[in-house]
Design an enzyme around this catalytic site. Structure first.
Site, PDB file in Angstrom:
ATOM      1  N   MET A 151      -5.926  -0.770  -5.408  1.00  0.00           N
ATOM      2  CA  MET A 151      -7.209  -0.909  -4.706  1.00  0.00           C
ATOM      3  C   MET A 151      -8.331  -0.359  -5.593  1.00  0.00           C
ATOM      4  SD  MET A 151      -6.551  -0.730  -0.696  1.00  0.00           S
ATOM      5  CE  MET A 151      -6.620   1.023  -0.457  1.00  0.00           C
ATOM      6  N   GLN A 199       5.597   2.875   1.705  1.00  0.00           N
ATOM      7  CA  GLN A 199       5.123   1.564   1.234  1.00  0.00           C
ATOM      8  C   GLN A 199       6.132   0.952   0.260  1.00  0.00           C
ATOM      9  OE1 GLN A 199       0.894   0.534   0.078  1.00  0.00           O
ATOM     10  NE2 GLN A 199       1.666   0.975  -1.962  1.00  0.00           N
ATOM     11  N   SER A 242      -4.782  11.086  -5.876  1.00  0.00           N
ATOM     12  CA  SER A 242      -5.123  10.060  -4.900  1.00  0.00           C
ATOM     13  C   SER A 242      -6.630   9.834  -4.959  1.00  0.00           C
ATOM     14  CB  SER A 242      -4.741  10.546  -3.496  1.00  0.00           C
ATOM     15  OG  SER A 242      -5.410   9.787  -2.516  1.00  0.00           O
ATOM     16  N   SER A 243      -7.042   8.596  -4.752  1.00  0.00           N
ATOM     17  CA  SER A 243      -8.486   8.318  -4.734  1.00  0.00           C
ATOM     18  C   SER A 243      -9.153   9.104  -3.617  1.00  0.00           C
ATOM     19  CB  SER A 243      -8.720   6.823  -4.519  1.00  0.00           C
ATOM     20  OG  SER A 243      -8.161   6.107  -5.588  1.00  0.00           O
ATOM     21  N   ASP A 247       3.361   6.700  -2.464  1.00  0.00           N
ATOM     22  CA  ASP A 247       3.355   5.946  -1.204  1.00  0.00           C
ATOM     23  C   ASP A 247       4.792   5.491  -0.954  1.00  0.00           C
ATOM     24  OD1 ASP A 247       0.444   6.006  -0.793  1.00  0.00           O
ATOM     25  OD2 ASP A 247       0.422   4.845  -2.636  1.00  0.00           O
ATOM     26  N   HIS A 276      -2.452   5.668 -11.305  1.00  0.00           N
ATOM     27  CA  HIS A 276      -2.411   4.209 -11.489  1.00  0.00           C
ATOM     28  C   HIS A 276      -2.085   3.854 -12.943  1.00  0.00           C
ATOM     29  CE1 HIS A 276      -5.466   4.562  -8.120  1.00  0.00           C
ATOM     30  NE2 HIS A 276      -4.630   3.685  -7.607  1.00  0.00           N
ATOM     31  N   VAL A 295       2.138  11.351  -9.813  1.00  0.00           N
ATOM     32  CA  VAL A 295       1.443  12.167 -10.822  1.00  0.00           C
ATOM     33  C   VAL A 295       0.634  13.220 -10.066  1.00  0.00           C
ATOM     34  CG1 VAL A 295      -0.162  12.137 -12.769  1.00  0.00           C
ATOM     35  CG2 VAL A 295       1.319  10.174 -12.341  1.00  0.00           C
TER      36      VAL A 295
END
Ligand code: PAF
Length: 283
Positions: A30, A155, A187-188, A152, A37, A178
């Site tokens: 996202m 998920q 996390s964002s 996640d 990421h 990480v």
């Protein structure tokens, strides 16, 4: 690195690579990319000849009172970071490209009942949104393999199930979480934390580590441990959402006969919900 936002351009590029016999690796995101990421992209780079990354803030996986509008969108910086990781193609469609019909009218992918537990219990429809967009992206990119973060964890389990149940010919690879130096999982959404909340945030991982040590030490009173973990989270200033010990393979309730568990937790700090997990393999 090529950046495309429409489906025709994506398919044209992919067709050329396929004709050349390239193995395509895919990393759906996202955006608002961080080191977590980028590790996924590096893993895809190791496993595939061509790496496709998607950046798409998926409206279907956000509830009505969640942060869809305010979710950080940083496409330029993301493209810069992906170029440095030698990604080959960035697919960044608009919502109208992926969902030309009103969301209420579209075909959806319904995950198994596990999709209504844990994160799915407090975020109704979340995993329908995730499964639907990931299935669409898989159909568009048709990669040989796709890479997801173990942060996640639920998920990841549900995507493996979807790939099996819907016969996608795609290998799914998980990459370990990480963490920041103090243990907080990247996390964002960490960017939403105030300095005071950020200082408390590693308490989530600390609590899971405590539970993991108890399990490794031989305790098997799962319900008592879960309750004690929730108490610890509350004492550390969190509002616990769930804390659960599950069988790692399929997230079934933990049993003494299992040898591989995952401890999963979600907890609120103010209006920010953090999730984390730890795997415990007994010897
Ligand atoms: O994990 C995420 O960032 C998202 O849930 C995903 C898999 C990209 C689907 O929107």
């Amino acid at each position: 690195m090529q950046t495309v936002s429409d489906i025709k351009a994506l398919r044209n590029t992919l067709a050329g690579w396929r004709r050349a016999g390239s193995r395509i690796g895919f990393v759906p995101t996202m955006g608002n990319l961080h080191e977590g990421h980028l590790r996924l992209v590096r893993r895809a780079r190791e496993l595939a000849d061509r790496v496709v990354v998607s950046v798409f803030v998926n409206p279907l996986q956000f509830g009505p009172n969640e942060d869809y509008d305010s979710y950080p969108r940083t496409l330029e910086a993301d493209a810069h970071a992906l170029r440095a990781e030698r990604a080959d193609l960035l697919f960044a469609p608009t919502a109208a490209t992926l969902y030309p019909r009103p969301l209420a009218a579209i075909t959806r992918v319904q995950p198994p009942p596990l999709g209504d537990e844990l994160c799915g219990a407090s975020r109704p429809g979340f995993f329908v949104g995730v499964a639907t967009v990931v299935a669409k992206l898989f159909n568009l990119v048709q990669p040989e393999l796709a890479v997801f973060g173990e942060k996640d964890y639920q998920q990841l389990v549900l995507i493996r199930r979807m790939v099996e149940d819907l016969c996608f010919p795609i290998e799914i690879h998980g990459v370990p979480t990480v963490r920041e130096a103090d243990g907080l999982a990247m996390s964002s959404r960490n960017a939403y934390l105030s300095p005071e909340q950020r200082a408390r945030a590693p308490g989530l991982y600390r609590t899971l580590r405590w539970l993991a040590d108890e399990l490794r030490g031989g305790r098997r009173d799962f319900a008592v441990l879960e309750a004690a973990g929730r108490e610890r989270l509350a004492a550390a200033g969190f509002r616990p959402d769930y804390l659960s010990i599950r069988r790692a393979e399929d997230l079934a309730p933990a049993a003494e006969s299992d040898a591989d568990w995952v401890l999963l937790a979600a907890a609120w700090l103010g209006t920010t919900r953090l999730i984390d997990n730890i795997r415990v393999i007994s010897d």
